[in-house]
Design a protein around this motif. Structure first.
Motif, mmCIF file in Angstrom:
data_model
loop_
_atom_site.group_PDB
_atom_site.id
_atom_site.type_symbol
_atom_site.label_atom_id
_atom_site.label_comp_id
_atom_site.label_asym_id
_atom_site.label_seq_id
_atom_site.Cartn_x
_atom_site.Cartn_y
_atom_site.Cartn_z
ATOM 1 N N TYR A 10 0.839 -1.201 0.000
ATOM 2 C CA TYR A 10 0.000 0.000 0.000
ATOM 3 C C TYR A 10 0.876 1.255 0.000
ATOM 4 C CZ TYR A 10 -3.456 3.393 1.685
ATOM 5 O OH TYR A 10 -4.265 4.495 1.827
ATOM 6 N N TRP A 11 1.868 1.280 0.865
ATOM 7 C CA TRP A 11 2.742 2.444 0.982
ATOM 8 C C TRP A 11 3.572 2.645 -0.288
ATOM 9 C CZ3 TRP A 11 2.569 6.711 3.285
ATOM 10 C CH2 TRP A 11 3.687 7.515 3.413
ATOM 11 N N ILE A 67 -4.667 17.602 -6.594
ATOM 12 C CA ILE A 67 -5.214 17.207 -5.292
ATOM 13 C C ILE A 67 -6.423 16.303 -5.495
ATOM 14 C CG2 ILE A 67 -6.431 18.038 -3.229
ATOM 15 C CD1 ILE A 67 -4.559 20.484 -3.321
ATOM 16 N N PHE A 68 -7.324 16.693 -6.398
ATOM 17 C CA PHE A 68 -8.501 15.872 -6.662
ATOM 18 C C PHE A 68 -8.122 14.532 -7.291
ATOM 19 C CE2 PHE A 68 -10.547 20.061 -6.375
ATOM 20 C CZ PHE A 68 -11.535 19.759 -5.434
ATOM 21 N N VAL A 69 -7.123 14.535 -8.167
ATOM 22 C CA VAL A 69 -6.644 13.285 -8.760
ATOM 23 C C VAL A 69 -6.069 12.382 -7.669
ATOM 24 C CG1 VAL A 69 -4.904 12.283 -10.300
ATOM 25 C CG2 VAL A 69 -6.234 14.268 -11.039
ATOM 26 N N TYR A 70 -5.302 12.959 -6.757
ATOM 27 C CA TYR A 70 -4.717 12.175 -5.662
ATOM 28 C C TYR A 70 -5.804 11.563 -4.781
ATOM 29 C CZ TYR A 70 -1.962 10.991 -1.541
ATOM 30 O OH TYR A 70 -1.397 10.316 -0.492
ATOM 31 N N VAL A 71 -6.832 12.327 -4.468
ATOM 32 C CA VAL A 71 -7.934 11.806 -3.650
ATOM 33 C C VAL A 71 -8.589 10.626 -4.356
ATOM 34 C CG1 VAL A 71 -10.247 12.336 -2.774
ATOM 35 C CG2 VAL A 71 -8.384 13.943 -2.407
ATOM 36 N N ARG A 72 -8.829 10.762 -5.641
ATOM 37 C CA ARG A 72 -9.456 9.672 -6.402
ATOM 38 C C ARG A 72 -8.555 8.428 -6.416
ATOM 39 N NH1 ARG A 72 -13.504 9.054 -10.432
ATOM 40 N NH2 ARG A 72 -12.911 7.483 -11.958
ATOM 41 N N LEU A 73 -7.268 8.632 -6.671
ATOM 42 C CA LEU A 73 -6.337 7.502 -6.685
ATOM 43 C C LEU A 73 -6.255 6.819 -5.326
ATOM 44 C CD1 LEU A 73 -3.414 8.999 -8.799
ATOM 45 C CD2 LEU A 73 -4.952 7.149 -9.477
ATOM 46 N N MET A 74 -6.243 7.595 -4.262
ATOM 47 C CA MET A 74 -6.149 7.015 -2.928
ATOM 48 C C MET A 74 -7.425 6.277 -2.548
ATOM 49 S SD MET A 74 -3.139 7.332 -2.061
ATOM 50 C CE MET A 74 -3.322 6.622 -0.454
ATOM 51 N N ASN A 75 -8.574 6.770 -2.994
ATOM 52 C CA ASN A 75 -9.816 6.038 -2.733
ATOM 53 C C ASN A 75 -9.794 4.679 -3.421
ATOM 54 O OD1 ASN A 75 -11.021 7.915 -1.049
ATOM 55 N ND2 ASN A 75 -12.013 8.990 -2.738
ATOM 56 N N ASP A 78 -7.360 2.497 -1.465
ATOM 57 C CA ASP A 78 -7.974 2.030 -0.220
ATOM 58 C C ASP A 78 -8.893 0.841 -0.477
ATOM 59 O OD1 ASP A 78 -6.667 3.971 1.193
ATOM 60 O OD2 ASP A 78 -8.401 5.298 1.402
ATOM 61 N N LYS A 79 -9.672 0.914 -1.543
ATOM 62 C CA LYS A 79 -10.563 -0.198 -1.879
ATOM 63 C C LYS A 79 -9.766 -1.442 -2.264
ATOM 64 C CE LYS A 79 -14.526 2.493 -3.306
ATOM 65 N NZ LYS A 79 -15.375 2.911 -4.419
ATOM 66 N N LYS A 80 -8.691 -1.235 -3.022
ATOM 67 C CA LYS A 80 -7.872 -2.360 -3.473
ATOM 68 C C LYS A 80 -7.283 -3.124 -2.289
ATOM 69 C CE LYS A 80 -3.766 -3.387 -6.230
ATOM 70 N NZ LYS A 80 -2.693 -2.818 -7.053
ATOM 71 N N TYR A 81 -6.820 -2.417 -1.270
ATOM 72 C CA TYR A 81 -6.171 -3.049 -0.125
ATOM 73 C C TYR A 81 -7.095 -3.181 1.082
ATOM 74 C CZ TYR A 81 -1.758 -2.906 -2.590
ATOM 75 O OH TYR A 81 -0.763 -3.093 -3.497
ATOM 76 N N ASN A 82 -8.386 -2.937 0.880
ATOM 77 C CA ASN A 82 -9.387 -3.071 1.946
ATOM 78 C C ASN A 82 -9.123 -2.152 3.133
ATOM 79 O OD1 ASN A 82 -11.610 -4.538 1.439
ATOM 80 N ND2 ASN A 82 -10.821 -6.472 2.248
ATOM 81 N N TYR A 83 -8.724 -0.928 2.869
ATOM 82 C CA TYR A 83 -8.522 0.052 3.928
ATOM 83 C C TYR A 83 -9.632 1.102 3.904
ATOM 84 C CZ TYR A 83 -3.796 -1.596 4.886
ATOM 85 O OH TYR A 83 -2.711 -2.339 5.238
ATOM 86 N N GLU A 84 -10.795 0.711 3.439
ATOM 87 C CA GLU A 84 -11.898 1.651 3.347
ATOM 88 C C GLU A 84 -12.380 2.066 4.734
ATOM 89 O OE1 GLU A 84 -14.649 0.715 -0.177
ATOM 90 O OE2 GLU A 84 -13.929 -1.214 0.569
ATOM 91 N N ASP A 85 -12.898 3.272 4.808
ATOM 92 C CA ASP A 85 -13.454 3.775 6.066
ATOM 93 C C ASP A 85 -14.764 3.061 6.328
ATOM 94 O OD1 ASP A 85 -13.725 5.238 8.320
ATOM 95 O OD2 ASP A 85 -14.385 7.073 7.315
ATOM 96 N N ASN A 86 -14.878 2.390 7.445
ATOM 97 C CA ASN A 86 -16.057 1.585 7.737
ATOM 98 C C ASN A 86 -17.028 2.265 8.688
ATOM 99 O OD1 ASN A 86 -15.170 -0.574 6.156
ATOM 100 N ND2 ASN A 86 -13.908 -1.344 7.814
#
Length: 87
Positions: A10-11, A67-75, A78-86
């Motif tokens: 992830y990192w 910034i918006f591109v980074y947010v989209r990529l990080m979302n 997060d989904k790929k590695y199951n780090y979604e906000d629950n």
């Protein structure tokens, strides 16, 4: 995949995104605003030379878009590695 391997992968992906996006911002702000300003000033954008426009406004706009591109990529990451906000 162990939690440590998952966190490391992830990192590494996160750093890859950061390097790419910051390189784009550097090229736009330093490259278009300083290094290639003379060549870009032969063109006009909204009545101003393009090199001047990038030095004054363009790099800020590109930064906000990145910034918006980074947010989209990080979302997606997060989904790929199951780090979604629950919450």
């Amino acid at each position: 995949m162990t939690p440590q391997e998952k966190a490391t992968a992830y990192w590494k992906n996160n750093l890859k995104y950061l390097y790419i996006l910051l390189s784009i911002w550097f090229l736009v702000s330093f490259g278009a605003g300083i290094l290639f300003a003379e060549q870009l000033n032969n063109f006009k954008l909204a009545g101003f030379p393009v090199g001047f426009w990038f030095a004054q406004q363009g790099s800020i706009y590109v930064f906000v878009i990145l910034i918006f591109v980074y947010v989209r990529l990080m979302n997606k990451l997060d989904k790929k590695y199951n780090y979604e906000d629950n919450e």
